[in-house]
Design a protein around this motif. Structure first.
Motif, mmCIF file in Angstrom:
data_model
loop_
_atom_site.group_PDB
_atom_site.id
_atom_site.type_symbol
_atom_site.label_atom_id
_atom_site.label_comp_id
_atom_site.label_asym_id
_atom_site.label_seq_id
_atom_site.Cartn_x
_atom_site.Cartn_y
_atom_site.Cartn_z
ATOM 1 N N LEU B 46 0.931 -1.278 0.025
ATOM 2 C CA LEU B 46 0.108 -0.028 -0.073
ATOM 3 C C LEU B 46 0.803 1.226 0.060
ATOM 4 O O LEU B 46 0.106 2.396 -0.304
ATOM 5 C CB LEU B 46 -0.761 -0.036 1.186
ATOM 6 C CG LEU B 46 -1.923 -1.296 1.476
ATOM 7 C CD1 LEU B 46 -2.665 -1.025 2.677
ATOM 8 C CD2 LEU B 46 -2.655 -1.236 0.264
ATOM 9 N N PRO B 66 -2.697 -5.397 -8.916
ATOM 10 C CA PRO B 66 -3.427 -4.865 -7.616
ATOM 11 C C PRO B 66 -4.545 -6.057 -7.101
ATOM 12 O O PRO B 66 -4.262 -6.277 -6.037
ATOM 13 C CB PRO B 66 -4.068 -3.695 -7.863
ATOM 14 C CG PRO B 66 -3.596 -2.904 -9.015
ATOM 15 C CD PRO B 66 -2.961 -3.978 -9.686
ATOM 16 N N ARG B 67 -5.204 -6.757 -8.172
ATOM 17 C CA ARG B 67 -6.033 -7.693 -7.770
ATOM 18 C C ARG B 67 -5.308 -8.973 -7.487
ATOM 19 O O ARG B 67 -5.728 -9.893 -6.431
ATOM 20 C CB ARG B 67 -7.049 -7.998 -8.948
ATOM 21 C CG ARG B 67 -8.404 -8.348 -8.379
ATOM 22 C CD ARG B 67 -9.395 -7.833 -9.334
ATOM 23 N NE ARG B 67 -9.249 -7.993 -10.646
ATOM 24 C CZ ARG B 67 -9.724 -9.122 -11.508
ATOM 25 N NH1 ARG B 67 -10.562 -10.024 -10.769
ATOM 26 N NH2 ARG B 67 -9.475 -9.389 -12.413
ATOM 27 N N ARG B 69 -2.241 -9.274 -6.078
ATOM 28 C CA ARG B 69 -1.753 -8.858 -4.858
ATOM 29 C C ARG B 69 -2.739 -8.997 -3.776
ATOM 30 O O ARG B 69 -2.259 -9.705 -2.627
ATOM 31 C CB ARG B 69 -1.251 -7.222 -4.793
ATOM 32 C CG ARG B 69 -0.515 -7.142 -3.600
ATOM 33 C CD ARG B 69 -0.344 -5.719 -3.316
ATOM 34 N NE ARG B 69 -1.709 -4.931 -3.111
ATOM 35 C CZ ARG B 69 -2.211 -3.861 -3.540
ATOM 36 N NH1 ARG B 69 -1.220 -3.146 -4.165
ATOM 37 N NH2 ARG B 69 -3.358 -3.327 -3.306
ATOM 38 N N ALA B 70 -3.787 -8.718 -3.933
ATOM 39 C CA ALA B 70 -5.219 -8.766 -2.866
ATOM 40 C C ALA B 70 -5.417 -10.126 -2.718
ATOM 41 O O ALA B 70 -5.980 -10.034 -1.518
ATOM 42 C CB ALA B 70 -6.269 -7.902 -3.448
ATOM 43 N N TYR B 75 -5.181 -7.606 4.437
ATOM 44 C CA TYR B 75 -4.511 -6.581 5.142
ATOM 45 C C TYR B 75 -5.709 -5.962 6.124
ATOM 46 O O TYR B 75 -6.840 -5.713 5.844
ATOM 47 C CB TYR B 75 -4.015 -5.352 4.364
ATOM 48 C CG TYR B 75 -3.667 -4.275 5.067
ATOM 49 C CD1 TYR B 75 -2.541 -4.212 5.896
ATOM 50 C CD2 TYR B 75 -4.549 -3.081 4.882
ATOM 51 C CE1 TYR B 75 -2.269 -2.898 6.593
ATOM 52 C CE2 TYR B 75 -4.222 -1.872 5.590
ATOM 53 C CZ TYR B 75 -2.999 -1.658 6.500
ATOM 54 O OH TYR B 75 -2.506 -0.643 7.164
ATOM 55 N N PRO B 77 -6.431 -2.980 8.548
ATOM 56 C CA PRO B 77 -5.749 -1.793 9.109
ATOM 57 C C PRO B 77 -6.122 -1.415 10.457
ATOM 58 O O PRO B 77 -7.194 -1.884 11.138
ATOM 59 C CB PRO B 77 -6.404 -0.738 8.216
ATOM 60 C CG PRO B 77 -7.659 -1.379 7.487
ATOM 61 C CD PRO B 77 -7.626 -2.684 7.713
ATOM 62 N N LEU B 94 -17.065 -8.750 1.443
ATOM 63 C CA LEU B 94 -16.203 -7.868 0.602
ATOM 64 C C LEU B 94 -14.797 -8.541 0.610
ATOM 65 O O LEU B 94 -14.083 -8.148 -0.361
ATOM 66 C CB LEU B 94 -16.021 -6.685 1.794
ATOM 67 C CG LEU B 94 -17.306 -5.694 1.907
ATOM 68 C CD1 LEU B 94 -17.061 -4.495 2.693
ATOM 69 C CD2 LEU B 94 -17.952 -5.163 0.247
ATOM 70 N N GLY B 95 -14.524 -9.285 1.649
ATOM 71 C CA GLY B 95 -13.255 -10.106 1.298
ATOM 72 C C GLY B 95 -12.949 -10.707 0.036
ATOM 73 O O GLY B 95 -12.066 -11.376 -0.785
ATOM 74 N N LEU B 97 -14.018 -9.637 -2.958
ATOM 75 C CA LEU B 97 -13.940 -8.797 -3.933
ATOM 76 C C LEU B 97 -12.694 -8.860 -5.081
ATOM 77 O O LEU B 97 -12.880 -8.807 -6.050
ATOM 78 C CB LEU B 97 -13.886 -7.213 -3.594
ATOM 79 C CG LEU B 97 -15.285 -6.583 -3.054
ATOM 80 C CD1 LEU B 97 -14.950 -5.371 -2.385
ATOM 81 C CD2 LEU B 97 -15.967 -6.359 -4.160
ATOM 82 N N PRO B 98 -11.551 -9.331 -4.448
ATOM 83 C CA PRO B 98 -10.411 -9.367 -5.333
ATOM 84 C C PRO B 98 -10.722 -10.634 -6.425
ATOM 85 O O PRO B 98 -9.996 -10.883 -7.257
ATOM 86 C CB PRO B 98 -9.250 -9.789 -4.486
ATOM 87 C CG PRO B 98 -9.674 -9.270 -3.196
ATOM 88 C CD PRO B 98 -11.069 -9.305 -3.314
ATOM 89 N N ARG B 100 -13.495 -11.512 -7.433
ATOM 90 C CA ARG B 100 -14.680 -11.356 -8.222
ATOM 91 C C ARG B 100 -15.879 -12.473 -8.291
ATOM 92 O O ARG B 100 -16.135 -12.953 -9.242
ATOM 93 C CB ARG B 100 -14.310 -11.211 -9.905
ATOM 94 C CG ARG B 100 -13.353 -10.106 -9.870
ATOM 95 C CD ARG B 100 -14.124 -8.726 -10.426
ATOM 96 N NE ARG B 100 -13.522 -7.644 -10.249
ATOM 97 C CZ ARG B 100 -12.874 -6.693 -11.358
ATOM 98 N NH1 ARG B 100 -12.881 -7.426 -12.554
ATOM 99 N NH2 ARG B 100 -12.244 -5.585 -11.067
ATOM 100 N N ARG B 139 -13.825 -10.853 7.380
ATOM 101 C CA ARG B 139 -13.573 -10.218 5.948
ATOM 102 C C ARG B 139 -12.229 -10.830 5.396
ATOM 103 O O ARG B 139 -12.087 -11.038 4.414
ATOM 104 C CB ARG B 139 -13.708 -8.788 6.182
ATOM 105 C CG ARG B 139 -13.816 -8.095 5.003
ATOM 106 C CD ARG B 139 -12.384 -7.869 4.294
ATOM 107 N NE ARG B 139 -11.808 -6.588 4.900
ATOM 108 C CZ ARG B 139 -10.576 -6.508 4.599
ATOM 109 N NH1 ARG B 139 -9.936 -7.090 3.745
ATOM 110 N NH2 ARG B 139 -9.922 -5.635 5.311
#
Lengths: 321, 241
Positions: B46, B66-67, B69-70, B75, B77, B94-95, B97-98, B100, B139
């Motif tokens: 990041l 980025p995807r 990597r995700a 991560y 925060p 939401l976890g 999302l990368p 899809r 998540r």
């Protein structure tokens, strides 16, 4: 298709024919003289335009609230629409207004520029009281600056007629709009809604804040440019043909949110539909009201929107929004 | 292996190199302002370092999409925010999302792992602090990352919730994930991490097994406290003199 989408499509299906008939004179297609002409050339473009502009403002509001993680975000209130108006008035001054595409283009640039400025100042700050305060102040300052520059341009207008033309247009209305206006606004707005719809996943990731969203693969620069483009297209084209119509982008996502699971991606399309419905209904109501001159749509929506905004603030103070 | 090679960012991190192993818990410790969170963000891809690079399983992290990597790195925060009042299940999803995909199986598994099934439909605004922390970790876990980087995940939790979250992270490590946590509680690092990286003013001053890293001498040099460890290995407590 979600429940919210279906409900809203149903309501639009009911409201649209009614809006064609509603007006100072209620039209009975069977008996009113020249009914076909009035419907085809006056009422139909006006109602279509109401749908188009409302959809653009609704989607823009939902996207802005999602991106900024701020339930108070509204393109009309916080500088985007005033930026578009400044662009449009500048095009008058630069003498470009004669060409059909120059005014919308300048309005798009004005809206996109204001969105970029707002995102630059407030977009990266965290959610929470500090972020909301910074965004609100930045938005109001951008709105105020754009408004002042617009007033300056108006006060230096070459003649009184031009001045009253600009002022009247700024107040926001759909009176006497033609298919020509639909032809300008519809494709631009639809393109803008399309761009914003592509942001659904990224706006969902932003629920978790900026750094977590990036860790989920969000490309921040792509998102920012698409947002600027999408908001510029929807709000800019709306302002170009109808002036400033505020509060739609603020109100609509709040009405729609309880019908969805509250993820921003699930809010974009229903907000577009609800925005279309709200502007269509509001524009029908201002036509029907028994006033000497027609109440301006922009003023009518502000009369509804400002109390709504205050109510929202009170809710937020109690930690409910 | 997740490897930092000569990372420098202003004065926040100065020539930091370390290699994070899979299948164990690595704790990053240090006083306030030592650069712990900065290092974690660099490892997560990041923050781009001014000098040096991060290698993820042999590939430079900044060359990855980025995807991709995700998918590899989850991560969490510090002070994680939740902007809208979504239901726990939507939050955990939401976890995915990368990836899809909906990943229903992984979402359900993550909910089960963190004992959130009964709360799945509850809006996040109605969660307690401990439940919220569990939901946020769920998540991350729902994304099936090979690396989990968490910034002070225990900060706002009481003892019982700390223990549960810790057990969950240990379970992730046991199933092969490399877990990196920034922690302030040195006893936690001592007892539960397999490796400790100690930062002081942007430099690595220790990087080894906890007992070898967190010596009384190092505590005095870095934290300026006179302290000693009491108790048996695995159940150590730190007392200051």
């Amino acid at each position: 298709m979600t429940r919210a989408t279906l409900i809203l499509l149903g309501l639009i299906a009911v409201a649209f024919p009614l809006s064609l008939l509603a007006g100072r004179v209620w039209i009975d297609p069977a008996s009113t003289p020249n009914a076909a002409l009035i419907l085809a050339e006056l009422r139909l473009p006006r109602s279509v335009l109401a749908l188009v502009i409302g959809a653009g403002l609704g989607a823009a509001g939902a996207a802005m609230q999602g991106y900024l993680r701020n339930p108070l975000a509204d393109p009309g209130l916080f500088g985007i629409a005033p930026g578009a108006a400044l662009g449009a008035v500048a095009s008058f001054w630069l003498g470009y207004a004669a060409s059909a595409w120059a005014l919308p283009l300048m309005a798009l640039i004005g809206a996109g520029g204001a969105m970029a400025l707002l995102a630059l100042i407030a977009g990266r700050t965290a959610n929470g009281p500090k972020g909301i305060a910074l965004f609100t102040l930045a938005g109001l300052m951008i709105a105020s600056l754009a408004g002042t520059l617009t007033s300056l341009a108006i006060s230096m207008a070459p003649n009184a007629f031009a001045m009253s033309e600009i002022v009247g247009w700024l107040m926001g209305a759909l009176t006497d709009r033609s298919w020509c206006d639909v032809g300008v606004a519809a494709p631009l707005t639809l393109a803008g809604i399309g761009l914003l719809a592509l942001l659904g996943r990224d706006l969902d990731a932003l629920i978790l804040g900026d750094s977590a969203a990036r860790s989920l693969g969000m490309d921040e620069r792509r998102v920012l440019w698409m947002l600027i483009g999408g908001i510029g297209l929807t709000v800019g084209s709306g302002v170009a043909v109808a002036g400033i119509i505020g509060f739609v982008g603020l109100i609509v996502p709040h009405l729609v949110r309880p019908l969805t699971d509250r993820r921003p991606s699930q809010l974009l399309l229903p907000s577009a539909l609800a925005g279309a419905l709200l502007v269509l209904v509001a524009d029908s109501v201002v036509r029907v009201l028994p006033l000497v001159t027609e109440l301006r749509l922009g003023i009518a929506l502000s009369l509804i929107g400002a109390p709504f905004f205050l109510w929202l603030l009170l809710r937020m103070r109690r930690g409910l929004a | 292996m997740l490897r930092a090679e000569g990372i420098t960012i202003g004065t926040r991190l100065r020539d930091v190199s370390t290699a994070i192993e899979p299948a164990c818990i690595t704790a990053i410790c240090g006083p306030n302002g030592a650069g712990k969170s900065t290092l974690l963000q660099v490892l997560a891809g990041l923050l781009r370092p001014e000098a040096g690079r991060v290698m993820l399983e042999g590939e430079a992290l900044d060359t990855l999409h980025p995807r991709e990597r995700a998918k590899a790195i989850g991560y969490l925060p510090q002070d994680a925010e939740i902007a809208w009042d979504v239901a726990v299940r939507s939050l955990v999803a939401l976890g995915r999302l990368p990836h899809r995909d909906r990943g229903n199986a992984q979402v359900e598994a993550a909910l089960a792992a963190l004992d959130l099934e009964a709360l799945a439909e509850r809006p996040v605004s109605q969660l307690s602090g401990g439940e919220r922390a569990r939901a946020l970790l769920a998540r991350v876990i729902a994304g099936d990352p090979r690396w989990i980087l968490a910034d002070e995940p225990f900060a706002a939790l009481d003892l019982a919730h700390q223990a549960r979250l810790l057990a969950q992270l240990a379970a992730q490590a046991a199933s092969g994930a490399g877990v990196v946590v920034v922690v302030h509680d040195l006893a936690l690092a001592m007892n539960h991490a397999q490796r400790v990286v100690v930062l002081d003013r942007g430099r690595v001053v220790a990087d080894s097994a906890p007992a070898a890293a967190l010596t009384p001498d190092l505590l005095r040099a870095v934290w300026q406290v006179d302290a000693e460890w009491i108790g048996k290995p695995g159940r150590r407590a730190l007392v200051t003199r």
